[in-house]
Scaffold this active site. Structure first.
Site, mmCIF file in Angstrom:
data_model
loop_
_atom_site.group_PDB
_atom_site.id
_atom_site.type_symbol
_atom_site.label_atom_id
_atom_site.label_comp_id
_atom_site.label_asym_id
_atom_site.label_seq_id
_atom_site.Cartn_x
_atom_site.Cartn_y
_atom_site.Cartn_z
ATOM 1 C CG HIS A 104 -1.931 1.080 1.238
ATOM 2 N ND1 HIS A 104 -3.126 0.995 1.922
ATOM 3 C CD2 HIS A 104 -1.934 2.315 0.659
ATOM 4 C CE1 HIS A 104 -3.808 2.115 1.771
ATOM 5 N NE2 HIS A 104 -3.095 2.950 1.016
ATOM 6 N NE ARG B 190 0.682 11.465 -3.749
ATOM 7 C CZ ARG B 190 -0.332 11.043 -3.007
ATOM 8 N NH1 ARG B 190 -1.295 10.324 -3.541
ATOM 9 N NH2 ARG B 190 -0.371 11.315 -1.719
ATOM 10 C CG ASN C 133 -4.891 7.874 -4.700
ATOM 11 O OD1 ASN C 133 -3.862 7.236 -4.894
ATOM 12 N ND2 ASN C 133 -5.066 8.598 -3.618
ATOM 13 C CG ASP D 101 -6.148 3.918 -0.362
ATOM 14 O OD1 ASP D 101 -6.796 3.809 0.691
ATOM 15 O OD2 ASP D 101 -5.067 4.517 -0.429
ATOM 16 C CG HIS E 282 -9.729 4.679 2.441
ATOM 17 N ND1 HIS E 282 -8.559 5.379 2.620
ATOM 18 C CD2 HIS E 282 -10.700 5.408 3.038
ATOM 19 C CE1 HIS E 282 -8.814 6.487 3.300
ATOM 20 N NE2 HIS E 282 -10.108 6.525 3.557
ATOM 21 C CG HIS F 125 -5.459 2.860 5.867
ATOM 22 N ND1 HIS F 125 -6.832 2.836 5.929
ATOM 23 C CD2 HIS F 125 -5.149 3.441 4.690
ATOM 24 C CE1 HIS F 125 -7.329 3.385 4.828
ATOM 25 N NE2 HIS F 125 -6.323 3.754 4.056
ATOM 26 C CG ASN G 245 -8.501 10.564 5.617
ATOM 27 O OD1 ASN G 245 -9.017 10.535 6.721
ATOM 28 N ND2 ASN G 245 -9.010 11.228 4.603
ATOM 29 C CG ASP H 14 -1.906 5.138 3.274
ATOM 30 O OD1 ASP H 14 -1.846 5.263 2.035
ATOM 31 O OD2 ASP H 14 -2.855 5.567 3.954
HETATM 32 O O1 DOR Z 1 -3.664 9.953 4.173
HETATM 33 C C1 DOR Z 1 -3.977 9.475 3.097
HETATM 34 N N1 DOR Z 1 -3.383 9.858 1.958
HETATM 35 N N2 DOR Z 1 -4.935 8.563 3.068
HETATM 36 C C2 DOR Z 1 -5.439 8.120 1.913
HETATM 37 O O2 DOR Z 1 -6.317 7.307 1.940
HETATM 38 C C3 DOR Z 1 -4.973 8.668 0.627
HETATM 39 C C4 DOR Z 1 -3.611 9.170 0.741
HETATM 40 C C5 DOR Z 1 -3.193 10.013 -0.422
HETATM 41 O O3 DOR Z 1 -3.390 9.593 -1.575
HETATM 42 O O4 DOR Z 1 -2.622 11.086 -0.207
HETATM 43 ZN ZN ZN Z 2 -6.559 4.847 2.341
HETATM 44 ZN ZN ZN Z 3 -3.559 4.898 0.828
#
Ligand code: DOR
Ligand code: ZN
Ligand code: ZN
Length: 425
Positions: A60, A64, A94, A152, A179, A232, A278, A305
């Protein structure tokens, strides 16, 4: 040519070997393990006084690319991964655009191969553009190389869609990672709902936003006799629900992050936006429950994460900052400091949580153990070495870590991927 690791004290998930061995790696595989191996012309690594682990696996992370290459790329992400001892990472979809089509999947795989530092497995989106409206073509994405799926960043709120996705995943034998956070209950919360959020005047995100979604997912998994992986887990109630589900034979697996067992919501009272994540940092009671759940097997694996964000994006008020912190380079050090040194888990259990279990959960049959015939993905650590986290020390393109200035225990000495040294301290 190959690589010869001398004097290796091997730690697999079942035990620490009592005598040092030599490990011969050729053509990306572990070909021989013996008390002494003499070969000519191989590169030699001396592992004396260190511990030799199967390469760490993080199922996980967020790189970017495509879209926000200013935060992290498929080049800087793997640099950060191998510095943290990871040889396989699974990256979340994402991105911009979302990894919801075969072209983007193939692009990520191609770019990761070009970089060649570690194994990067792209996770496909569950719904198109992660809009929670229409499922992606999971079969097509699987053919392109996705072995796991997730939206997620958020939950699949539409329970009918989530049920369908679980049915397809079962047919295709791929993993769904969820998530868990009901946005209607979260309702704009920026940190854990509790005494600290009240004191800080920040909007709270309640634990039930997470637990109701975990409960729903477990119910759907039970109904369909399908697998689900809970991302998480940050709350005590989440651990209780997962423990009950496992006791009933429901096919649920779960992960926890180092920041959720190393920090409480008190850290948010500094208004340092690198503590905004998150799901949010929770109470001491939750932290204790997560540690216990890692120990007793309720939590199967540790993931980072890893969520890089630029200084510009994070240098705003707490309310406006994006969620996330970087974790690849502090994961091993935090796990040893918070779990191994206090005696909560031993080194073989750490290997289980950070390599063997993740390999099993996603079906990587040639990874997760040091054994003849398996991939030569190996992490050599000095588990007693103390070091201090600095901003300058990060290989990640982003520096959003709440652990800067912390003294951690356990340093990566070498990361070896497919028999090649990809990182050396
Ligand atoms: O803190 C987080 N950042 N939680 C997530 O679920 C997404 C992640 C992000 O893509 O920045
Ligand atoms: Zn997440
Ligand atoms: Zn994540």
């Amino acid at each position: 040519m190959g690589l010869l690791i001398k004097n290796a004290v091997i730690v697999n998930n079942d035990k620490i070997w009592d005598k040092p061995h030599d490990i011969l790696c050729e053509d990306g595989k572990i070909v021989k393990i013996a008390s002494t191996i003499d070969v000519k012309g191989h590169e030699v690594v001396d592992a004396r006084a260190k511990k030799v682990l199967p390469g760490l696996i993080d199922i996980h992370v967020h790189f970017r690319q495509p879209g926000r290459e200013d935060k992290e790329t498929i080049e800087t992400g793997p640099k950060s991964a191998v510095k943290g001892g990871f040889t396989t990472v699974m990256c979340m979809p994402n991105t911009t655009p979302v990894i919801d089509n075969p072209m983007t999947v193939e692009y990520v795989i191609r770019e990761a191969k070009r970089v060649g530092l570690c194994n990067v497995l792209p996770i496909g989106a569950l719904t198109k553009a992660q809009k929670d409206e229409e499922l992606t073509d999971m079969a097509e994405l699987k053919s392109a190389g996705c072995i796991a799926f997730s939206d997620d960043g958020k939950s699949v709120l539409n329970s009918r869609l989530f049920r369908l996705a679980m049915e397809y995943a079962k047919m295709l034998d791929v993993l769904i990672l969820e998530h868990c956070q009901d946005p209607l209950l979260t309702s704009g919360g920026v940190m854990n709902e509790g005494a600290v959020s009240t004191r800080c005047g920040l909007k709270g995100d309640p634990a039930i936003a997470e637990s109701v979604t975990i409960a729903r997912d477990i119910e759907i998994a039970n109904y369909l006799n399908a697998r689900v992986h809970i991302c998480h887990v940050s709350i005590k109630r989440g651990c209780e629900l997962i423990k009950m589900a496992k006791a009933q034979g429901i096919k649920v697996t779960a992960e926890a992050c180092p920041h959720h067992f190393s920090l409480t919501d008190e850290a948010c009272a500094t208004f340092d936006t690198s503590t905004k994540v998150n799901p949010p940092l929770r109470s001491q009671e939750d932290v204790d429950a997560i540690k216990q759940a890692i120990k007793d097997g309720t939590i199967d694996c540790i993931v980072t994460d890893h969520a890089p964000h630029t200084k510009e994006d994070k240098e705003v008020g707490f309310d406006g900052a994006p969620f996330g912190l970087i974790g690849l380079e502090t994961s091993l050090g935090l796990t040893i400091k918070e779990l191994v040194k206090p005696g909560i888990i031993d080194l073989p259990t750490m290997v289980e949580k950070m390599s063997s279990a993740p390999a099993r959960i996603v079906g990587l049959k040639t990874k997760g153990s040091i054994k003849e015939g398996l991939d030569a993905d190996i992490t050599i650590i000095d588990e007693n070495k103390e070091w201090t986290v600095t901003k300058e020390g990060f290989a990640s393109k982003s520096k959003n870590s709440p652990f800067i200035g912390w003294k951690l225990v356990g340093e990566v000495a070498y990361t070896i991927y497919e028999g090649k040294i990809v990182y050396k301290a």
